[in-house]
Design a protein around this motif. Structure first.
Motif, PDB file in Angstrom:
ATOM      1  N   LEU A   1     -13.131  35.932 -12.405  1.00  0.00           N
ATOM      2  CA  LEU A   1     -11.976  37.017 -12.310  1.00  0.00           C
ATOM      3  C   LEU A   1     -10.716  36.514 -11.819  1.00  0.00           C
ATOM      4  O   LEU A   1      -9.826  36.941 -11.935  1.00  0.00           O
ATOM      5  CB  LEU A   1     -12.615  37.936 -11.513  1.00  0.00           C
ATOM      6  CG  LEU A   1     -13.793  39.081 -11.798  1.00  0.00           C
ATOM      7  CD1 LEU A   1     -13.973  39.851 -10.956  1.00  0.00           C
ATOM      8  CD2 LEU A   1     -13.108  39.858 -13.263  1.00  0.00           C
ATOM      9  N   LEU A   2     -10.676  35.437 -11.082  1.00  0.00           N
ATOM     10  CA  LEU A   2      -9.788  34.616 -10.625  1.00  0.00           C
ATOM     11  C   LEU A   2      -9.294  33.672 -11.591  1.00  0.00           C
ATOM     12  O   LEU A   2      -7.941  33.097 -11.550  1.00  0.00           O
ATOM     13  CB  LEU A   2      -9.965  34.110  -9.154  1.00  0.00           C
ATOM     14  CG  LEU A   2     -10.694  34.748  -8.237  1.00  0.00           C
ATOM     15  CD1 LEU A   2     -10.955  33.793  -7.074  1.00  0.00           C
ATOM     16  CD2 LEU A   2      -9.641  35.719  -7.723  1.00  0.00           C
ATOM     17  N   LEU A   3      -9.714  33.351 -12.710  1.00  0.00           N
ATOM     18  CA  LEU A   3      -9.198  32.630 -13.522  1.00  0.00           C
ATOM     19  C   LEU A   3      -8.529  32.772 -14.994  1.00  0.00           C
ATOM     20  O   LEU A   3      -8.090  31.977 -15.375  1.00  0.00           O
ATOM     21  CB  LEU A   3     -10.277  31.277 -13.772  1.00  0.00           C
ATOM     22  CG  LEU A   3     -11.211  30.670 -12.692  1.00  0.00           C
ATOM     23  CD1 LEU A   3     -12.442  29.828 -13.129  1.00  0.00           C
ATOM     24  CD2 LEU A   3     -10.285  29.839 -11.815  1.00  0.00           C
ATOM     25  N   SER A   4      -8.616  34.065 -15.217  1.00  0.00           N
ATOM     26  CA  SER A   4      -8.272  34.545 -16.307  1.00  0.00           C
ATOM     27  C   SER A   4      -7.153  35.656 -16.131  1.00  0.00           C
ATOM     28  O   SER A   4      -7.149  36.204 -15.148  1.00  0.00           O
ATOM     29  CB  SER A   4      -9.386  35.192 -17.006  1.00  0.00           C
ATOM     30  OG  SER A   4      -9.979  35.980 -16.497  1.00  0.00           O
ATOM     31  N   PRO A   5      -6.288  35.790 -16.830  1.00  0.00           N
ATOM     32  CA  PRO A   5      -5.094  36.923 -16.598  1.00  0.00           C
ATOM     33  C   PRO A   5      -5.695  38.349 -16.756  1.00  0.00           C
ATOM     34  O   PRO A   5      -6.494  38.387 -17.472  1.00  0.00           O
ATOM     35  CB  PRO A   5      -4.128  36.446 -17.950  1.00  0.00           C
ATOM     36  CG  PRO A   5      -4.454  35.221 -18.520  1.00  0.00           C
ATOM     37  CD  PRO A   5      -5.819  34.861 -18.327  1.00  0.00           C
ATOM     38  N   GLN A   6      -5.191  38.936 -15.986  1.00  0.00           N
ATOM     39  CA  GLN A   6      -5.749  40.153 -15.759  1.00  0.00           C
ATOM     40  C   GLN A   6      -4.716  41.574 -15.727  1.00  0.00           C
ATOM     41  O   GLN A   6      -5.061  42.484 -15.491  1.00  0.00           O
ATOM     42  CB  GLN A   6      -6.484  40.469 -14.267  1.00  0.00           C
ATOM     43  CG  GLN A   6      -7.504  39.314 -14.142  1.00  0.00           C
ATOM     44  CD  GLN A   6      -8.854  39.765 -15.055  1.00  0.00           C
ATOM     45  OE1 GLN A   6      -8.884  40.821 -15.567  1.00  0.00           O
ATOM     46  NE2 GLN A   6      -9.363  38.609 -15.480  1.00  0.00           N
ATOM     47  N   THR A   7      -3.330  40.977 -15.896  1.00  0.00           N
ATOM     48  CA  THR A   7      -2.387  42.326 -16.164  1.00  0.00           C
ATOM     49  C   THR A   7      -1.906  42.006 -17.665  1.00  0.00           C
ATOM     50  O   THR A   7      -2.176  41.125 -18.302  1.00  0.00           O
ATOM     51  CB  THR A   7      -1.068  42.029 -15.339  1.00  0.00           C
ATOM     52  OG1 THR A   7      -0.643  40.496 -15.584  1.00  0.00           O
ATOM     53  CG2 THR A   7      -1.704  41.836 -13.802  1.00  0.00           C
ATOM     54  N   ALA A   8      -1.389  43.489 -18.005  1.00  0.00           N
ATOM     55  CA  ALA A   8      -1.163  43.694 -19.277  1.00  0.00           C
ATOM     56  C   ALA A   8      -0.054  44.786 -19.371  1.00  0.00           C
ATOM     57  O   ALA A   8      -0.043  45.548 -18.542  1.00  0.00           O
ATOM     58  CB  ALA A   8      -2.105  43.850 -20.261  1.00  0.00           C
ATOM     59  N   GLU A   9       0.651  44.710 -20.367  1.00  0.00           N
ATOM     60  CA  GLU A   9       1.630  46.049 -20.734  1.00  0.00           C
ATOM     61  C   GLU A   9       0.888  46.749 -21.671  1.00  0.00           C
ATOM     62  O   GLU A   9       0.610  46.563 -22.726  1.00  0.00           O
ATOM     63  CB  GLU A   9       2.986  45.400 -21.144  1.00  0.00           C
ATOM     64  CG  GLU A   9       3.825  44.430 -20.416  1.00  0.00           C
ATOM     65  CD  GLU A   9       4.464  45.411 -19.142  1.00  0.00           C
ATOM     66  OE1 GLU A   9       4.807  46.475 -19.456  1.00  0.00           O
ATOM     67  OE2 GLU A   9       4.368  44.681 -17.991  1.00  0.00           O
ATOM     68  N   VAL A  10       0.976  48.097 -21.306  1.00  0.00           N
ATOM     69  CA  VAL A  10       0.242  49.218 -22.066  1.00  0.00           C
ATOM     70  C   VAL A  10       1.374  50.371 -22.379  1.00  0.00           C
ATOM     71  O   VAL A  10       1.564  50.914 -21.130  1.00  0.00           O
ATOM     72  CB  VAL A  10      -0.915  49.556 -21.524  1.00  0.00           C
ATOM     73  CG1 VAL A  10      -1.645  50.762 -22.370  1.00  0.00           C
ATOM     74  CG2 VAL A  10      -1.905  48.630 -21.573  1.00  0.00           C
TER      75      VAL A  10
END
Length: 338
Positions: free
Chosen positions: A163-172
């Motif tokens: 969970l700390l290594l992959s992008p977790q935010t996005a635009e929706v």
């Protein structure tokens, strides 16, 4: 324990599908207020517990060691509850950036599964203290409890590290969302990970407490008052499992199985999403309920709190020097400290 996401905000999750929840604003407000209140309750209760357990004099019992680590796990998650509250109060918008989003999901799962395993360790220690009081004296050592706790920390931390290594935010739809709070991961692999993470500590704790109850009913050297305290502690831990952890894992299993495959139409998807949001909130409640386990399960903690409330600040030093002072438990005291 595979990394997963937490919850689905109705407003954002269903806009792209044409399914806008009619009461999304009210629900987000209620969830936000809930997390704020929970923050203050869990922070005060676990900070007090950490202070008491860390200031014990003499050898701590294994159960108290596990409870100390449980308080640390709760405090690690409590610090990000204000972020979760802000997320709801802003209608599902994440204004804090990428790193806090990753931390929110990471700490959520670390707290939940660390709590599950430390409660299981407490149950195992209580089982040894009651059912095998004499034979377990050489095994039940504070040092062994610390080693076991560190191994559990390593297991849970490594399992949640993705969970700390992959992008977790996005635009929706023009709004920044945190994937950890936006959309569940619906896959058979996630379902297997869910069962592997939850089932072992749950079944172990349940088995230990059933054996303890059976031992108490068959006859024990504990007096009736101590038996009552033991049963109350068992009931409290069972309540935490039933209220905080079991509904969430059942809801997640239902979400994974039915959201994409069988849930057709807005009503069914909103129902699954709402169940996920509610049960996700309930898991955070364990941070406020765990201090009750310390109150019933640790005699020294209970004595210190009693003195603090009865005598005020003048009694704190006396409680620390008197009630927290002790040596290794005898067989009888090991049984009495539930």
């Amino acid at each position: 324990m595979e990394s997963t996401t937490l919850e689905v905000p109705f407003l954002l999750a269903n806009q792209s599908e044409g399914c806008v929840a009619p009461h999304a604003a009210v629900e987000n407000t209620l969830f936000g207020v809930f997390y704020i209140l929970l923050f203050f309750l869990a922070l005060n209760g676990n900070a007090l517990a950490l202070w008491i357990f860390s200031h014990q004099r003499g050898a701590a019992s294994p159960a108290n060691v596990f409870m100390l680590h449980l308080a640390v796990a709760d405090l690690c998650y409590v610090i990000i509850l204000p972020l979760r509250a802000a997320y709801h109060l802003t209608g599902g918008h994440w204004p804090f950036g990428e790193v806090p989003c990753r931390a929110a999901g990471f700490l959520f799962y670390v707290n939940m599964y660390a709590s599950l395993y430390f409660l299981a360790c407490v149950a195992g220690d209580r089982y040894l203290a009651v059912v095998h009081a004499v034979r377990s004296l050489k095994v039940r050592r504070a040092r062994s409890a610390h080693v076991a706790s560190l191994l559990l920390w390593a297991l849970v931390t490594v399992s949640m590290a993705p969970l700390l290594l992959s992008p977790q935010t996005a635009e929706v739809d023009g709004v920044t969302v945190c994937r950890q709070l936006y959309r569940e991961k619906a896959s058979s692999r996630a379902l297997v990970s869910l069962a592997v993470a939850f089932a072992p500590p749950f079944l172990f704790t349940l088995t230990c407490y059933l054996l303890i109850i059976g031992s108490l009913r068959r006859g024990s050297r504990l007096d009736p008052a101590l038996k009552t305290k033991a049963l109350r502690t068992i009931g409290l831990v069972a309540l935490i499992y039933v209220v905080c952890f079991l509904p969430y894992h059942l809801s997640r299993a239902a979400f994974i199985l039915f959201y994409e495959r069988f849930a057709s139409g807005c009503a069914s998807r909103r129902a699954l999403s709402l169940a996920n949001r509610l049960t996700s909130a309930l898991t955070c409640l364990n941070g406020a309920l765990d201090p009750l386990v310390y109150l019933f399960g640790a005699e020294k903690f209970r004595g210190t709190v009693r003195r603090m409330f009865c005598r005020g600040e003048a009694g704190v030093s006396a409680a620390t020097s008197g009630e927290l002072k002790g040596t290794h438990e005898s067989s009888l005291s090991a049984k009495s400290e539930f």
